[in-house]
Design a protein around this motif. Structure first.
Motif, mmCIF file in Angstrom:
data_model
loop_
_atom_site.group_PDB
_atom_site.id
_atom_site.type_symbol
_atom_site.label_atom_id
_atom_site.label_comp_id
_atom_site.label_asym_id
_atom_site.label_seq_id
_atom_site.Cartn_x
_atom_site.Cartn_y
_atom_site.Cartn_z
ATOM 1 N N ILE A 1 -26.705 -5.177 -10.779
ATOM 2 C CA ILE A 1 -25.414 -6.006 -10.088
ATOM 3 C C ILE A 1 -25.639 -6.514 -8.850
ATOM 4 C CG2 ILE A 1 -23.312 -5.287 -9.395
ATOM 5 C CD1 ILE A 1 -23.184 -2.987 -11.281
ATOM 6 N N ASN A 2 -25.320 -7.637 -8.566
ATOM 7 C CA ASN A 2 -25.211 -8.126 -7.004
ATOM 8 C C ASN A 2 -24.037 -8.123 -6.567
ATOM 9 O OD1 ASN A 2 -28.113 -9.108 -7.526
ATOM 10 N ND2 ASN A 2 -27.287 -10.656 -8.891
ATOM 11 N N PHE A 3 -23.803 -6.892 -5.618
ATOM 12 C CA PHE A 3 -22.497 -6.535 -4.891
ATOM 13 C C PHE A 3 -22.438 -7.786 -3.685
ATOM 14 C CE2 PHE A 3 -22.954 -2.404 -6.812
ATOM 15 C CZ PHE A 3 -21.791 -2.337 -7.525
ATOM 16 N N PHE A 4 -21.326 -8.432 -3.691
ATOM 17 C CA PHE A 4 -21.037 -9.422 -2.532
ATOM 18 C C PHE A 4 -21.493 -10.739 -2.888
ATOM 19 C CE2 PHE A 4 -21.458 -5.255 -0.399
ATOM 20 C CZ PHE A 4 -20.087 -4.888 -0.169
ATOM 21 N N MET A 5 -22.076 -10.943 -4.037
ATOM 22 C CA MET A 5 -22.799 -12.002 -4.200
ATOM 23 C C MET A 5 -21.918 -13.132 -5.293
ATOM 24 S SD MET A 5 -27.028 -12.704 -5.459
ATOM 25 C CE MET A 5 -27.635 -14.374 -5.840
ATOM 26 N N ASN A 6 -21.994 -14.391 -4.755
ATOM 27 C CA ASN A 6 -21.197 -15.351 -5.445
ATOM 28 C C ASN A 6 -22.132 -16.123 -6.379
ATOM 29 O OD1 ASN A 6 -19.039 -16.968 -6.277
ATOM 30 N ND2 ASN A 6 -19.188 -18.105 -4.408
ATOM 31 N N VAL A 7 -22.282 -15.845 -7.812
ATOM 32 C CA VAL A 7 -22.726 -16.784 -8.693
ATOM 33 C C VAL A 7 -21.932 -17.312 -9.730
ATOM 34 C CG1 VAL A 7 -24.664 -16.965 -10.290
ATOM 35 C CG2 VAL A 7 -24.645 -15.206 -8.357
#
Length: 212
Positions: free
Chosen positions: A149-155
């Motif tokens: 999981i990429n927390f805080f990341m916008n993809v």
């Protein structure tokens, strides 16, 4: 879904500062709640979760997306394991979107996406491999490093089904809280990426808080 927390940081049982490009590896007991804080904004935290008793059971992006019917995580999302069991639940979130698809940066992906000269740049997979090498007591091996999981990341997902790395939507002090439904091990790479907007081209620290 945005949900504010009522927990007081001064009452946390543990607090850990994780520098830009550094890692965190530790156990969270069933019933404990952890908070990840984006201290300066626009940072990405690449996180893996494991069953502390049996690390072969781990967070599954596929089962989590299937169960909730959404490729993004936010307040109310449940994180599901590869054994189809609930591992954690997001109980508070002031950011509103966390990525399940973009994966983690590696020396290989730096080379393919950017240039051969970028291959030697530090990457999240390097941080994870260093963490498990320095802490064999958690019984996590290279084969256990899977989708994160990429927390805080916008993809964002494009209309034709592709992925784009966009400017973050987080801000200083934004956080996400998760309550553990089993004893888990959490492995974080506080992303060192300098080549796309996920960190605003400037990696910064995060904080981890844990309440009993």
């Amino acid at each position: 879904m945005l949900i504010e927390s009522q927990r007081n940081p001064e009452q946390a049982a543990a607090r850990h500062w994780v520098g830009a490009g550094d890692y965190f590896l530790g156990e969270i007991k069933q019933g404990q709640t952890l908070r990840l804080v984006d201290l300066e904004g626009n940072q990405a935290a690449d996180v893996l979760f494991y069953n502390a008793q049996n690390p072969s059971e781990r967070y599954s992006a596929t089962d989590t997306i299937r169960t909730q019917g959404n490729v993004y995580l936010s307040g109310g999302s449940k994180l599901i394991s590869n054994n189809n069991r609930e591992m954690l639940e997001i109980v508070a979130d002031t950011c509103g979107r966390h990525d399940t698809l973009g994966g983690a940066c590696a020396t290989e992906s730096n080379t393919v996406r950017y240039s051969l000269e970028k291959r030697c740049m530090h990457a999240c997979r390097d941080s994870w491999m260093l963490a498990i090498a320095e802490h064999p007591e958690f019984r996590i091996s290279k084969r256990d490093i899977t989708h994160n999981i990429n927390f805080f990341m916008n993809v964002p997902v494009t209309s034709d089904g592709g992925l784009t790395f966009a400017d973050g939507i987080s801000a200083p002090g934004k956080y996400v809280e998760l309550t553990a439904k089993m004893d888990i091990v959490m492995l974080i790479s506080n992303c060192p990426q300098l080549n796309n907007p996920c960190n605003g081209y400037n990696p910064t620290p995060i904080e981890v808080l844990v309440w009993n």
